[in-house]
Design a protein around this motif. Structure first.
Motif, short mmCIF file in Angstrom:
data_model
loop_
_atom_site.label_atom_id
_atom_site.label_comp_id
_atom_site.label_asym_id
_atom_site.label_seq_id
_atom_site.Cartn_x
_atom_site.Cartn_y
_atom_site.Cartn_z
N SER A 28 0.86 -1.19 0.00
CA SER A 28 0.00 0.00 0.00
C SER A 28 0.89 1.23 0.00
N VAL A 29 0.69 2.12 -0.97
CA VAL A 29 1.53 3.31 -1.11
C VAL A 29 0.69 4.54 -0.80
N ALA A 30 0.99 5.19 0.30
CA ALA A 30 0.24 6.39 0.69
C ALA A 30 0.70 7.58 -0.14
N PHE A 31 -0.22 8.50 -0.38
CA PHE A 31 0.16 9.76 -1.02
C PHE A 31 1.06 10.53 -0.06
N PRO A 32 2.06 11.24 -0.59
CA PRO A 32 2.99 11.98 0.29
C PRO A 32 2.30 13.18 0.95
N ASP A 33 2.85 13.59 2.08
CA ASP A 33 2.26 14.70 2.84
C ASP A 33 2.19 15.98 2.02
N ILE A 34 3.21 16.22 1.20
CA ILE A 34 3.22 17.47 0.42
C ILE A 34 2.05 17.52 -0.54
N LEU A 35 1.60 16.35 -0.97
CA LEU A 35 0.43 16.29 -1.86
C LEU A 35 -0.86 16.37 -1.06
N LEU A 36 -0.91 15.66 0.07
CA LEU A 36 -2.13 15.62 0.88
C LEU A 36 -2.45 16.96 1.52
N ALA A 37 -1.49 17.86 1.58
CA ALA A 37 -1.75 19.18 2.17
C ALA A 37 -2.86 19.92 1.42
#
Length: 736
Positions: free
Chosen positions: A546-555
């Protein structure tokens, strides 16, 4: 997942043509009429309206329907059945509940009081020619169904005096009691002085003091069949004398092999103990037999239809078989049904050529089942797509036509309007369904809400699709044999995590990993604690990464996330549906994830502007073929408001991702195909909003699938069609 032998597409087309030449007559939809077009001048076209019960003039050129929400009846000119026209509207002080044709007039049941304890209503006659109210009779109670005898000498009205479902959970008795009204007709006009009330109390085993007549139907001998729905009873009345000549309980039925749990899983493995049939519509098949639609909504969902002999003995019971046909076509309303099934409610019977046909309307499944009456067990012929919540139908055998009235109007949700739909019987093959499922262990593979599509790398016409979060209890990847006609779902694989169906997963993108498994793009929703992520499953459907979206994107996240995924070498490309907070207006992102370095990047994709205020435009799919990324770009508009449903492409050479958080390059797109003509022509329905899946198979043929939202606030129609070879479309683009 199994891979059967497949025919080349050219051979399939030749085979299909040969079969259709010898096929028996079938019904296909030829027109769809949004009844909001019939509203009077000056009335807001976005007002809620409806088509509930429908009737046809004796020459079959005019349709009339009851519009309860807007308080009127509408007329549709079908002189040219393929091009129905608005033909007028009559508004009433009161609520029309039913219509029936009587010569040159239409009879209208009108509820004139909203009181459950002091109900009132009228029967009005409206001329077909001038739309004038030419007669009106007080009925003394709240009318439901209206019927006219075949010889035109009398009318019958079911005075339901319906129960208050909020009072004591709707338990009976709730007086005043209902009854049946008979009136003499002369040249299509009711004689108010002839009104006779037929007492039907004391007959049913359930609340005999409070009968609730629901539906009435005459046979050729002017005998009237009456259903008492909540009382689970059927009454036969002699029209000439107005006396009850027979009555019997509709009985109960126990069911096996159904979906009776409200758990977000389509599993036809449950059972239901004996429940009352609770008949709604009734029609005579001949003087000896009648058929009822078993809505069964109050006490648990009996889901089918029953043919009775006039003495009350059962000639045929469908059990769950009708529901299984509905499920195979992807129309099983799991979320909407509250575990009570497809809700057969309306019926029509008619003789077309040498065939006596029965039409069974599933309100929740939004389809019509067509059966041939054999005198014994009826033969299932086909399913017809019928807008949202078909309530009434009228056959016009002299013109080989069937019209359905679809009750639901979802204008407040920006969704589909109420429609009247027309079907014609002719030689050929059914245009619908375009996708059906095979049986597994004797039951249909349940499916719906297909939001992603991918093609097998080696087998032509071999595709995979995935359902979205509508079926939260069982995220599933389906195998589709697109060389069959209709295309067939031949296998299904549940996505699992730690041996259980995976949770918090909304599959909107699907790509083969080249090793027997799949990469999935899961659209997140922070409000529901569903993460935006990429999921890798093996050949058994088990999640291995499972690959989570990075924090910089989720912001800058919104709930409109990943809507397509494709693998290009060691790089995954992911389409984000709509702009996030860090995107300029009118731009969304194509994300790049490098499987080797585990690094993210992106480019920006320019979206078209929405056609109207309040609408939006976004991406719904991404697939890679022959040096290009193909994308579905669409608006969220439906029906005659739909303006953008398109296939675009971007050169992979132009897709050079930059690091997240900085300036992102903007790609150049080109239009490959406008899907709106395809959507209009496939089955002559309205343009659906969710064109969500696109794939290109091993021989370079393109395929499209639409998302039916699991039949929740949707017609349930899934369009699955090919658009030909992509190299030919590319050549056409180059020539422009």
């Amino acid at each position: 997942m199994r891979h059967p032998m497949t025919l080349p597409l050219a051979a399939l087309l030749l085979t299909s043509s040969a079969l259709s030449a010898a096929a028996e007559p079938v019904f296909n939809r030829i027109a769809s009429f949004p009844v909001a077009l019939n509203l009077p001048e000056g009335v807001d076209r976005d007002s809620e309206t409806s088509a509930e019960i429908i009737a046809a003039s004796s020459d079959g050129t005019m349709l009339v329907y009851s519009d309860s929400p807007h308080g009127g009846i509408g007329f549709i000119d079908i002189t040219d059945a393929k091009a129905p026209k608005a033909a007028g509207y009559v508004a009433f002080e009161g609520e029309p509940t039913s219509v029936a044709m009587a010569g040159a007039n239409v009879l209208v049941g009108l509820r004139t009081s909203d009181s459950k304890t002091d109900p009132a209503g009228d029967l009005a006659a409206v001329s077909l020619s001038g739309h004038a109210v030419v007669a009106r009779c007080e009925l003394g109670g709240q009318p439901d169904s209206v019927a006219v005898s075949p010889d035109g000498t009398m009318a019958a009205v079911a005075i339901e005096n319906e129960r208050d479902e909020e009072l004591n959970d709707g338990a009976l008795p709730q007086l005043p009691a209902g009854y049946v009204v008979l009136l003499a007709l002369s040249n299509g006009l009711p004689d108010c002085e002839s009104l006779r009330k037929v007492d039907v109390t004391g007959l049913a085993e359930i609340a005999p003091e409070d009968p609730e007549p629901e539906f009435v139907a005459f046979n050729d001998a002017n005998e009237l069949a009456v259903t008492l729905q909540e009382n689970n009873h059927i009454v036969i009345i002699d029209g000439a004398s107005g006396t009850v000549t027979g009555h019997f309980s509709a009985g109960t039925i126990a069911l096996e092999g159904i979906d009776a749990e409200d758990d977000g899983v389509l599993s036809f493995s449950n059972s239901l103990d004996a429940r009352p049939r609770e008949p709604d519509a009734v029609k005579w098949l001949d003087s000896r037999r009648l058929v009822i639609a078993n809505e069964g909504d109050w006490k648990g969902g009996t889901r089918g239809f029953t043919i009775f002999n006039r003495n009350g003995s059962v000639s045929y019971e469908s059990g769950p078989s009708f529901e299984m046909h509905v499920a195979r076509a992807g129309h099983y309303p799991d979320k909407r049904s509250d575990a009570k099934g497809v809700e057969p409610e309306g019926l029509e019977v008619a003789r077309f050529s040498d065939d006596d046909l029965i039409f069974v309307l599933s309100e929740r499944g939004s389809v019509v089942g067509v059966y041939r009456d054999t005198g014994g067990d009826p033969k299932f012929l086909q399913l017809l797509p019928s807008g949202i919540s078909p309530e009434g139908a009228v056959a016009i055998p002299g013109r080989n036509l069937l019209a359905t009235a679809n009750e639901a109007d979802l204008v407040e949700d920006g969704a589909a309007r109420s429609h009247v739909m027309l079907f014609e019987r002719s030689e050929g093959k059914p245009a619908y369904p375009q996708l059906v499922s095979d049986d597994r262990d004797g039951k249909p593979i349940g499916w719906g809400a297909l939001g992603a599509l991918a093609a097998d790398a080696t087998q032509a016409g071999w595709l995979y699709a995935a359902s979205d979060s509508v079926y939260k209890g069982a995220p599933t990847i389906f195998t589709i044999d697109a060389t069959a006609a209709p295309a067939r779902i031949v296998d299904a694989m549940t996505v699992t995590e730690n041996g259980e169906p995976a949770g918090k997963l909304d599959i909107e993108g699907l790509a083969l990993d080249g090793k027997g498994g799949f990469w999935l793009a899961s659209e997140g929703d922070a409000a529901k604690e569903v993460p935006h992520r990429l999921v890798h499953v093996d050949a058994s459907g088990a999640i291995v990464e499972s690959v989570a979206f990075p924090d910089i994107l989720l912001a800058g996240q919104t709930r409109f996330g990943a809507e397509g995924i494709a693998l290009d070498g060691d790089r995954l490309w992911v389409a984000i549906q709509r702009p996030w907070a860090d995107d300029p207006a009118g731009m969304t992102k194509l994300l790049a994830y490098d499987l080797g370095t585990r690094q993210w990047g992106a480019v920006r994709y320019p979206l078209e502007a929405p056609a109207q205020e309040g609408a939006w435009v976004g991406l719904s799919e991404l697939t890679i073929h022959d040096g290009h990324a193909y994308l579905i770009e669409r608006d969220n508009l439906i029906g005659d408001k739909a303006a953008l449903k398109s296939l675009t492409r971007v050169s992979l050479a132009d897709m050079q991702p930059a690091a997240l958080g900085g300036d992102l390059p903007v790609v150049r797109k080109e239009l490959v195909r406008d899907f709106i003509p395809d959507l209009k022509s496939q089955t002559n329905g309205y343009v659906v909003d969710k064109v969500e899946g696109f794939a290109i198979d091993a021989e370079g043929f393109g395929f499209v699938v639409t998302d039916n939202d699991g039949v929740d606030d949707s017609s349930g129609e899934t369009l699955f069609f090919g658009i030909g070879r992509m190299d030919e479309q590319s050549a056409a683009l180059s020539a422009q």
